[in-house]
Design a protein around this motif. Structure first.
Motif, short mmCIF file in Angstrom:
data_model
loop_
_atom_site.label_atom_id
_atom_site.label_comp_id
_atom_site.label_asym_id
_atom_site.label_seq_id
_atom_site.Cartn_x
_atom_site.Cartn_y
_atom_site.Cartn_z
N PHE A 183 0.80 -1.22 0.00
CA PHE A 183 0.00 0.00 0.00
C PHE A 183 0.84 1.28 0.00
O PHE A 183 0.30 2.37 -0.01
N GLY A 184 2.15 1.14 0.06
CA GLY A 184 2.99 2.33 0.07
C GLY A 184 3.49 2.61 1.47
O GLY A 184 2.76 2.49 2.45
N ASP A 196 -8.29 1.09 -8.46
CA ASP A 196 -6.83 1.19 -8.59
C ASP A 196 -6.37 1.04 -10.03
O ASP A 196 -5.17 1.04 -10.31
N GLU A 236 -0.30 -0.04 -6.97
CA GLU A 236 0.24 1.15 -6.32
C GLU A 236 0.76 2.16 -7.32
O GLU A 236 0.70 3.37 -7.08
N PRO A 245 0.28 6.84 -3.19
CA PRO A 245 0.09 6.76 -1.73
C PRO A 245 -1.25 7.35 -1.27
O PRO A 245 -1.87 6.83 -0.36
N CYS A 264 -4.01 4.88 -2.15
CA CYS A 264 -3.96 3.69 -1.31
C CYS A 264 -4.54 3.97 0.08
O CYS A 264 -5.28 3.16 0.62
#
Length: 438
Positions: free
Chosen positions: A7-8, A253, A295, A300, A303
């Protein structure tokens, strides 16, 4: 692979705030959230909920059902209820065009596949599948499930064999399914496919399930935002159940943050034209599958947003078993009011019929001026306009009846329902709250 890599790294503090371990794999993380849905209510809650259910059954059979049967409410609105309708677990129905992730969403919730599940870019789910708890994994054909007395699906026989051949029940042991039932549906058709005849009343079936469900999820894909004519009809059939509808923008996403903003705006504009409600519909944005997020596209910020939305949807689903009792009472009261208004309408039309001659002409005139007759009933009995049925649907059903053969309005039946709404149900809820407060 740890969660913050998926997810970063900027999400590390956010994830920690939710108490999620960085050493859980993505599938374990999702199961962590959905597993909490299956938390068992304590014995006192179960006992009080069972008492309310039993009370509603008794009130229905003693006071509401006689009114419904006398004035054929089942033909105009909803089939007569059975004990299995009261005992059924809360239901969640998923609707959307093909390949918007309905079946994948259910697999994501269950953390496993279910009997009869098929996933693909083409329309793979070609039937209504009720996913519910069972002693082992098996599928039960529609014709069989609708005649089982302990199942709340007997009303579906009205849609004929063509539909029942496209309906099945998928059973499997699962802790989540002990508390709710999930309904997977065929993809809503769009474009040239809309000309295909399904062979049954698809809109009517979705409307039937909508009346039974506690939550309705409308799934959209960033690349499938157009609302086809069939989808418009389906959404229109959900009117009266607006409080149950939630919108899920799935596979978010697949686009970057800038594109996602535009997609969201386009979706809200499209929904505003179809839902015709002043309130803003709740939209959950995310990617509800077991695979890792993209991602590179989401970034970010995206996410973090998807995790928040994921948890919000979890909270909504988690509340379903807890609120099932209140929802059932709410639907019962709504039904009782609708049946009462129906009885007043039929009684009024019967009273307007001549005693001897000219009955055919009088009936045609009453049906033609039905909207005006509704207004007369509303004014005479001081009934709210918002509780009256759809005029066109009512007119269509009424044409198959001889109005003169209906019963006259029976004040005792109306009074019984008024007493039930004004005294019996408040007393039932009072006992329910007292037991929960102990």
């Amino acid at each position: 692979m740890s969660l913050f890599r998926i997810f970063g790294r900027s999400s590390r503090k956010f994830l920690a705030a939710y108490g999620i371990s960085f050493f859980l794999s993505p599938p374990s993380y999702y199961y962590y959230g959905f597993h909490s849905l299956s938390d068992n209510p304590d014995k006192a809650q179960l006992s009080s909920m069972a008492a309310v259910n039993d009370g509603l059954k008794r009130l229905y059979n003693q006071k509401l059902k006689p009114l419904e049967a006398t004035y054929h409410f089942d033909d105009f609105a909803s089939p007569l209820l059975t004990d299995s309708d009261f005992d059924a677990k809360p239901m969640v129905m998923l609707l959307g065009q093909y390949s918007t992730g309905k079946t994948t969403f259910i697999k994501h919730v269950l953390k496993s596949s279910y009997p009869g599940a098929h996933i693909g870019p083409e329309p793979t789910t070609d039937r209504f599948i009720v996913v519910m708890s069972g002693p082992d994994e098996r599928t039960i054909p529609g014709n069989t499930i609708t005649v089982q007395a302990d199942m709340p699906f007997s009303g579906l026989t009205a849609f004929g064999s063509a539909f029942l051949s496209k309906f099945e029940c998928s059973q499997m042991p699962h802790p989540l399914l002990e508390h709710m039932t999930l309904i997977d549906t065929p993809g809503v058709l769009s474009g040239e496919k809309q000309r295909t005849d399904r062979g049954y009343d698809f809109t009517g079936v979705t409307s039937w399930f909508a009346a039974k469900c506690d939550l309705i999820l409308l799934l959209f894909d960033p690349h499938k935002l157009d609302i086809s004519d069939e989808f418009k009809r389906v959404i229109s059939s959900l009117r009266g159940h607006d409080d149950k509808i939630r919108v899920v923008l799935n596979k978010a996403d697949q686009v970057d943050t800038q594109q996602l903003m535009r997609v969201y705006g386009a979706l809200m504009w499209s929904l505003g034209r179809v839902l015709n409600t002043p309130e803003v519909t709740r939209v959950y944005i995310g990617s509800f599958s077991d695979g890792p997020l993209n991602e590179a596209a989401a970034g970010p910020i995206g996410c973090d947003l998807f995790i928040k939305e994921h948890n919000d949807l979890l909270a909504d689903l988690r509340d379903i078993p807890k609120n099932a009792c209140n929802r059932r009472v709410n639907e019962f009261v709504k039904r009782a009011r609708a049946a009462k208004i129906h009885a007043h309408i039929i009684g009024h039309l019967k009273k307007e019929m001549p005693i001897l001659i000219g009955k055919t002409t009088a009936q045609e005139k009453l049906i033609y001026n039905l909207e005006e007759e509704f207004s007369k009933v509303r004014r005479e009995f001081h009934l709210p306009a918002g509780d009256f049925p759809d005029v066109e649907h009512y007119r269509e059903v009424l044409r198959s009846y001889n109005i003169d053969e209906f019963e006259r309005l029976k004040p005792k039946l109306i009074q019984a329902v008024d007493d039930m709404l004004g005294y019996d149900i408040p007393e039932l809820l009072k006992d329910f709250r007292n037991q929960n407060d102990r």
